[in-house]
Design an enzyme around this catalytic site. Structure first.
Site, PDB file in Angstrom:
ATOM      1  N   LYS A  56     -70.915  43.121 -29.503  1.00 20.54           N
ATOM      2  CA  LYS A  56     -69.490  42.963 -29.284  1.00 20.54           C
ATOM      3  C   LYS A  56     -68.839  43.189 -30.467  1.00 20.54           C
ATOM      4  CE  LYS A  56     -70.160  40.323 -25.154  1.00 20.54           C
ATOM      5  NZ  LYS A  56     -70.096  39.011 -24.499  1.00 20.54           N
ATOM      6  N   GLN A 100     -69.152  33.121 -26.007  1.00 22.35           N
ATOM      7  CA  GLN A 100     -70.187  33.618 -25.490  1.00 22.35           C
ATOM      8  C   GLN A 100     -70.942  32.448 -24.659  1.00 22.35           C
ATOM      9  OE1 GLN A 100     -71.523  36.756 -25.897  1.00 22.35           O
ATOM     10  NE2 GLN A 100     -72.988  36.334 -24.284  1.00 22.35           N
ATOM     11  N   ASP A 123     -62.035  37.617 -21.808  1.00 26.59           N
ATOM     12  CA  ASP A 123     -63.153  37.718 -20.899  1.00 26.59           C
ATOM     13  C   ASP A 123     -62.782  37.840 -19.377  1.00 26.59           C
ATOM     14  OD1 ASP A 123     -65.770  38.074 -21.375  1.00 26.59           O
ATOM     15  OD2 ASP A 123     -66.123  35.813 -21.860  1.00 26.59           O
TER      16      ASP A 123
END
Ligand code: NDP
Length: 305
Positions: A56, A100, A123
């Site tokens: 990412k 995460q 997200d």
């Protein structure tokens, strides 16, 4: 029967979207005096999470974003993680915050995700943004579902992304009026939000799960099959209606270390019009959508949209 299916190359689509975004970021950064910022918080030593975070951050950097990075030990307390989130909430250079997952078992991930400022949710998993999705209002969408639907848009657009000079930002959002879609899997992360995105596009959606009776019959009727289960090859090739579009979200590691999806790829590809491979389908699009969501938040912060 040989395969005529279009292979929906998520890796290439993600790369092309990244190049497009990079150009927009350069222009905007010159105008607004700062780049979009993505902050990643990683707690513990889970090797898969470490790999995902590295990927990412790599993509964010290539797209021209500014990266912020917090690594906390496996035994970090709830307060330590909360503190990292709160400080990024207050940092005006940060537009996207990613915690995460999974976090170590002693931490409550739901409570931590709730602490993220919804305007900085990268997200799309904050309850506020899930609510916007539920009510069909504008907002950031969960990354995997969004990436999945963008691959569906590609399939229905007929655009060949392997051609030089193709403008991926112009691939239209597909109207799914009259089409039937089956989503196998009802998780908050993938299945439920994918089904809402498809519904939003006017598909007639069936949301199947482990208690669904005769999954084969349900899939056989569908113009679009989304598999998000986590069971290798659960969706059999002969469950695919000829000409259907198959989007395989599953990522399963086999004993030999290779990755495979939830759909029997070779057999399904003989019947489908288009199908995503695993790896190289939905996975790379998920990462790209995280960057895209951060850019959307940046636009909002700049009063651009
Ligand atoms: P979950 O385990 O949270 O959900 C799995 C879903 O599958 C549940 O709704 C479950 O039903 C359903 N299910 C399980 N067994 C069956 C069965 N035999 N028949 C029908 N339905 C079944 O998984 P996630 O949604 O988080 O992930 C699904 C897959 O997608 C995994 O392989 C994961 O690795 C992958 N993934 C891939 C991403 C990417 O970027 N490509 C990102 C996120 C996930 P029930 O609710 O009844 O238990």
């Amino acid at each position: 029967m040989s395969s005529n299916a279009t292979i929906l190359d998520g890796k290439l689509l993600a790369r092309l979207l990244e190049t497009d975004l990079k150009q927009r970021v350069e222009k905007d950064a010159a105008q607004y005096g700062r780049k979009p910022g993505l902050a990643v918080i990683l707690v513990g030593n889970n090797p898969a999470s470490q790999y995902y975070v590295r990927t990412k951050e790599k993509v964010a950097k290539r797209a021209g974003l500014k990266s912020f990075d917090t690594r906390l030990p496996e035994d970090a307390s709830f307060e330590q993680v909360a503190e990292a989130i709160k400080s990024y909430n207050q940092n005006p250079e940060v537009d996207g915050i990613l915690l995460q997952l999974p976090v170590p078992r002693h931490l409550n991930s739901d409570k931590l995700l709730d602490l993220i400022d919804p305007a900085k949710d990268a997200d799309g998993l904050h309850p506020h943004n899930q609510g916007l999705l539920m009510t069909g209002k504008k907002g950031v969408r969960p990354c995997t579902p969004l990436g999945t639907v963008k691959l569906l848009d590609l399939a229905l657009s007929g655009v060949d992304i392997s051609q030089k000079g193709v403008e991926v930002s112009k691939i239209p959002e597909a109207d799914l009026s009259g089409k039937s879609a089956v989503v196998v899997g009802r998780s908050i992360l993938v299945g439920k939000p994918v089904s809402l995105l498809l519904l939003d596009r006017n598909a007639t959606v069936t949301l199947a799960h482990s208690r669904t009776d005769d999954l084969a019959a349900v899939c056989k009727k569908a113009d679009i099959v989304v598999a998000a289960v986590g069971v290798p090859g659960l969706v059999k090739g002969d469950w695919i209606k000829p000409g259907a579009i198959v989007l395989d979200v599953g990522i399963n590691r086999l004993p030999d270390g290779s990755l495979t999806g939830d759909v029997e790829f070779d057999e399904a590809a003989k019947r489908a019009a288009a199908i995503t491979p695993v790896p190289g389908g939905v996975g790379p699009m998920t990462v790209m959508m995280l960057i895209y969501n951060t850019y959307l938040n940046y636009n909002n912060a700049m009063g651009k949209s």
